[in-house]
Scaffold this motif. Structure first.
Motif: not given
Length: 193
Positions: A153-159
């Motif tokens: 979620l943090r590095w692939r989705e940019g959340m």
């Protein structure tokens, strides 16, 4: 088109009829002007450019442009003064272009500027990047589920941390812990390969 035009004299370069002959496409007029003005224009351009070969190149281009745009040939005064002014403008443009190129070369000589430019990828670097990418993907897949989800979620989705906390149903501090654990594990796994 007349081809039996008389040879030009210095006075004929002041004659407005000469411009009319050029505009009309008289190749003999162009040749006569070229023969008479080539050397004076090269010498004049050499003073601006400091290079006879470059001045000769500019004179050739000047006459090429003169012939190709002859229908639009418009000037006040003599053809002679028109040609010298055109040569001056060409030489100044070359000097400006040289100055820009020199500024660029000076900038490129500085290490701090070179670091800003990406180097072209080499086959070896592409293979290394592909291997690293694959190793990181493999390491991601071996992480515990919650850690893997937080990392995804943090590095692939940019959340943001708050968005991840909401999705996973944990606090922001828990997200920070999961991401720290995941990064440590990925580094260890990738470093081992």
């Amino acid at each position: 088109m007349p081809t039996d035009s008389p040879t030009l004299t210095p006075d004929s370069l002041e004659d407005p009829a000469l411009a009319a002959r050029l505009r009309g496409g008289d190749p003999a007029a162009l040749e006569s002007v070229f023969r008479q003005m080539h050397e004076p224009l090269v010498a004049f351009g050499s003073r601006y450019l400091g290079d006879r070969a470059r001045a000769e190149e500019q004179v050739q281009e000047l006459f090429f442009t003169l012939w190709n745009t002859r229908e639009r040939l418009a000037f006040s005064g003599s053809l002679r003064s028109y040609l010298f002014a055109a040569m001056r403008n060409r030489a100044l443009n070359v000097r400006r272009r040289d100055a820009v190129e020199q500024d660029w070369a000076d900038d490129e000589a500085q290490e701090s500027v070179r670091l800003l430019h990406r180097q072209p990828e080499t086959p070896a670097s592409l293979l290394e990047a592909d291997a690293l990418h694959q190793a990181v993907n493999d390491a991601f897949e071996r992480l515990p589920e919650r850690c893997r989800l937080a990392m995804h979620l943090r590095w692939r989705e940019g959340m943001s941390y708050a968005e991840i906390a909401e999705v996973l149903g944990i606090g922001v501090k828990g997200v920070e812990n999961q991401l720290a654990r995941g990064l440590k594990a990925v580094r260890a796994m990738v470093g081992a390969t």
